[in-house]
Design a protein around this motif. Structure first.
Motif, PDB file in Angstrom:
ATOM      1  N   TYR A  49       0.898  -1.345   0.077  1.00  0.00           N
ATOM      2  CA  TYR A  49      -0.079  -0.010  -0.097  1.00  0.00           C
ATOM      3  C   TYR A  49       0.737   1.305   0.005  1.00  0.00           C
ATOM      4  O   TYR A  49       0.327   2.369   0.453  1.00  0.00           O
ATOM      5  CB  TYR A  49      -0.915   0.201   1.221  1.00  0.00           C
ATOM      6  CG  TYR A  49      -2.197  -0.822   1.053  1.00  0.00           C
ATOM      7  CD1 TYR A  49      -2.978  -0.693  -0.062  1.00  0.00           C
ATOM      8  CD2 TYR A  49      -2.716  -1.769   1.808  1.00  0.00           C
ATOM      9  CE1 TYR A  49      -4.340  -1.304  -0.292  1.00  0.00           C
ATOM     10  CE2 TYR A  49      -3.807  -2.267   1.719  1.00  0.00           C
ATOM     11  CZ  TYR A  49      -4.515  -2.144   0.614  1.00  0.00           C
ATOM     12  OH  TYR A  49      -5.671  -3.092   0.508  1.00  0.00           O
ATOM     13  N   ARG A  85     -12.202  -4.910 -11.082  1.00  0.00           N
ATOM     14  CA  ARG A  85     -12.600  -3.493 -10.427  1.00  0.00           C
ATOM     15  C   ARG A  85     -14.222  -3.615 -10.254  1.00  0.00           C
ATOM     16  O   ARG A  85     -14.713  -2.973  -9.405  1.00  0.00           O
ATOM     17  CB  ARG A  85     -11.941  -2.492 -10.706  1.00  0.00           C
ATOM     18  CG  ARG A  85     -10.405  -2.461 -10.752  1.00  0.00           C
ATOM     19  CD  ARG A  85      -9.719  -2.147  -9.449  1.00  0.00           C
ATOM     20  NE  ARG A  85     -10.056  -0.649  -9.148  1.00  0.00           N
ATOM     21  CZ  ARG A  85      -9.580   0.145  -7.979  1.00  0.00           C
ATOM     22  NH1 ARG A  85      -8.916  -0.786  -7.156  1.00  0.00           N
ATOM     23  NH2 ARG A  85      -9.914   1.112  -7.747  1.00  0.00           N
ATOM     24  N   THR A  91     -14.900   1.211  -3.612  1.00  0.00           N
ATOM     25  CA  THR A  91     -13.911   1.321  -2.166  1.00  0.00           C
ATOM     26  C   THR A  91     -14.875   1.082  -1.193  1.00  0.00           C
ATOM     27  O   THR A  91     -14.554   0.253  -0.328  1.00  0.00           O
ATOM     28  CB  THR A  91     -12.990   2.308  -2.198  1.00  0.00           C
ATOM     29  OG1 THR A  91     -12.182   2.388  -3.411  1.00  0.00           O
ATOM     30  CG2 THR A  91     -11.875   2.333  -1.177  1.00  0.00           C
ATOM     31  N   ASN A 112     -13.505  -3.903   3.560  1.00  0.00           N
ATOM     32  CA  ASN A 112     -14.163  -4.130   2.250  1.00  0.00           C
ATOM     33  C   ASN A 112     -13.510  -5.533   1.483  1.00  0.00           C
ATOM     34  O   ASN A 112     -13.611  -5.812   0.472  1.00  0.00           O
ATOM     35  CB  ASN A 112     -13.925  -3.028   1.568  1.00  0.00           C
ATOM     36  CG  ASN A 112     -12.250  -2.753   1.187  1.00  0.00           C
ATOM     37  OD1 ASN A 112     -11.505  -3.212   1.537  1.00  0.00           O
ATOM     38  ND2 ASN A 112     -12.343  -1.442   0.541  1.00  0.00           N
ATOM     39  N   HIS A 115      -9.143  -6.782  -2.467  1.00  0.00           N
ATOM     40  CA  HIS A 115      -8.215  -5.867  -2.886  1.00  0.00           C
ATOM     41  C   HIS A 115      -8.048  -6.319  -4.647  1.00  0.00           C
ATOM     42  O   HIS A 115      -7.993  -7.270  -4.951  1.00  0.00           O
ATOM     43  CB  HIS A 115      -6.613  -6.011  -2.632  1.00  0.00           C
ATOM     44  CG  HIS A 115      -5.817  -5.196  -3.517  1.00  0.00           C
ATOM     45  ND1 HIS A 115      -5.609  -3.757  -3.518  1.00  0.00           N
ATOM     46  CD2 HIS A 115      -4.876  -5.658  -4.514  1.00  0.00           C
ATOM     47  CE1 HIS A 115      -4.571  -3.567  -4.406  1.00  0.00           C
ATOM     48  NE2 HIS A 115      -4.254  -4.545  -4.936  1.00  0.00           N
TER      49      HIS A 115
HETATM   50  P1  GTP Z   1      -7.763  -1.804  -2.875  1.00  0.00           P
HETATM   51  O1  GTP Z   1      -8.460  -2.667  -3.868  1.00  0.00           O
HETATM   52  O2  GTP Z   1      -7.623  -2.495  -1.399  1.00  0.00           O
HETATM   53  O3  GTP Z   1      -6.417  -1.108  -3.179  1.00  0.00           O
HETATM   54  O4  GTP Z   1      -8.974  -0.698  -2.633  1.00  0.00           O
HETATM   55  P2  GTP Z   1      -9.349   0.449  -3.632  1.00  0.00           P
HETATM   56  O5  GTP Z   1      -8.371   0.547  -4.720  1.00  0.00           O
HETATM   57  O6  GTP Z   1     -10.655   0.481  -4.049  1.00  0.00           O
HETATM   58  O7  GTP Z   1      -9.120   1.793  -2.734  1.00  0.00           O
HETATM   59  P3  GTP Z   1      -7.689   2.626  -2.602  1.00  0.00           P
HETATM   60  O8  GTP Z   1      -6.699   1.789  -2.954  1.00  0.00           O
HETATM   61  O9  GTP Z   1      -7.770   3.978  -2.543  1.00  0.00           O
HETATM   62  O10 GTP Z   1      -7.568   2.194  -0.898  1.00  0.00           O
HETATM   63  C1  GTP Z   1      -7.053   0.966  -0.278  1.00  0.00           C
HETATM   64  C2  GTP Z   1      -7.661   0.438   0.740  1.00  0.00           C
HETATM   65  O11 GTP Z   1      -7.739   1.568   1.907  1.00  0.00           O
HETATM   66  C3  GTP Z   1      -9.281   0.574   0.572  1.00  0.00           C
HETATM   67  O12 GTP Z   1      -9.714  -0.920  -0.123  1.00  0.00           O
HETATM   68  C4  GTP Z   1      -9.559   0.638   2.057  1.00  0.00           C
HETATM   69  O13 GTP Z   1      -9.614  -0.679   2.551  1.00  0.00           O
HETATM   70  C5  GTP Z   1      -8.879   1.495   2.626  1.00  0.00           C
HETATM   71  N1  GTP Z   1      -9.373   2.919   2.645  1.00  0.00           N
HETATM   72  C6  GTP Z   1      -9.597   3.572   1.700  1.00  0.00           C
HETATM   73  N2  GTP Z   1     -10.094   4.908   1.913  1.00  0.00           N
HETATM   74  C7  GTP Z   1     -10.342   4.558   3.068  1.00  0.00           C
HETATM   75  C8  GTP Z   1     -10.760   5.489   4.167  1.00  0.00           C
HETATM   76  O14 GTP Z   1     -11.202   6.538   3.784  1.00  0.00           O
HETATM   77  N3  GTP Z   1     -11.001   5.235   5.352  1.00  0.00           N
HETATM   78  C9  GTP Z   1     -10.349   3.991   5.994  1.00  0.00           C
HETATM   79  N4  GTP Z   1     -10.422   3.599   7.124  1.00  0.00           N
HETATM   80  N5  GTP Z   1      -9.753   3.186   5.032  1.00  0.00           N
HETATM   81  C10 GTP Z   1      -9.942   3.548   3.564  1.00  0.00           C
END
Ligand code: GTP
Ligand code: MG
Length: 151
Positions: A49, A85, A91, A112, A115
């Motif tokens: 991440y 996706r 997300t 959630n 990934h």
């Molecule tokens: P991934 O497939 O897990 O990468 O998710 P994504 O691509 O839909 O979202 P992103 O890469 O922006 O964020 C990675 C992960 O961080 C998300 O899947 C969430 O679990 C977590 N996350 C993102 N935004 C938030 C937030 O506002 N609050 C919290 N607590 N967790 C967040």
């Protein structure tokens, strides 16, 4: 053929959703070319991440990803990164459509369950981070000619 890194996070594993999630990718017509179950270290989670390291939730997110087993997978197919996706959903599960994995199976953004790589470059980087080249299989299946209409 295009490949995406897909991971079932510790909440998805603990909630018994492994087969449910795999089934959605499999039924769509995507092909599983690598899979393993691992408990990532926090350091490894931070690498995965790294793009989010400035975000306030980064530390909690990395603690969570390293809190239990993760099912790490590589799925292959035409358009698998973008459509993967779509199968996963937005997300925040509160904003994911019903019919998507997060829409049907999760409630809050911090839990959630899954990934998926968000583009070709991240897919390549994530596959390289999680898998050694020899862990990736190359095979064809009889279903492919029916999925893609090839002779
Ligand atoms: P991934 O497939 O897990 O990468 O998710 P994504 O691509 O839909 O979202 P992103 O890469 O922006 O964020 C990675 C992960 O961080 C998300 O899947 C969430 O679990 C977590 N996350 C993102 N935004 C938030 C937030 O506002 N609050 C919290 N607590 N967790 C967040
Ligand atoms: Mg992401």
């Amino acid at each position: 053929m295009e490949r995406s890194f897909i991971a079932i996070k510790p909440d998805g594993v603990q909630r018994g959703l492994i087969a449910e999630i795999i089934s959605r990718f499999e039924r769509k017509g995507f092909k599983l070319v690598a899979i393993k179950i691992v408990i990532p270290t926090k350091d490894f989670a931070q690498k995965h991440y790294h793009d989010l390291k400035e975000r306030p939730f980064f530390n909690g997110l990395c603690d969570f990803l390293s809190s239990g087993p993760v099912v790490a997978m590589v799925w292959e197919g035409e358009g698998v990164i973008k459509y993967g996706r779509k199968l996963i959903g937005a997300t925040d599960p509160q904003k994911s459509e019903p019919g998507t994995i997060r829409g049907d199976l999760a409630v809050v953004v911090g839990r959630n369950i899954i990934h998926g790589s968000d583009g070709p470059e991240t897919a390549k980087d994530e596959i390289n981070l999680w898998f050694k080249p020899e862990e990736l299989t190359n095979y064809s299946s009889n279903a492919e000619k029916w999925i893609y209409g090839l002779n």
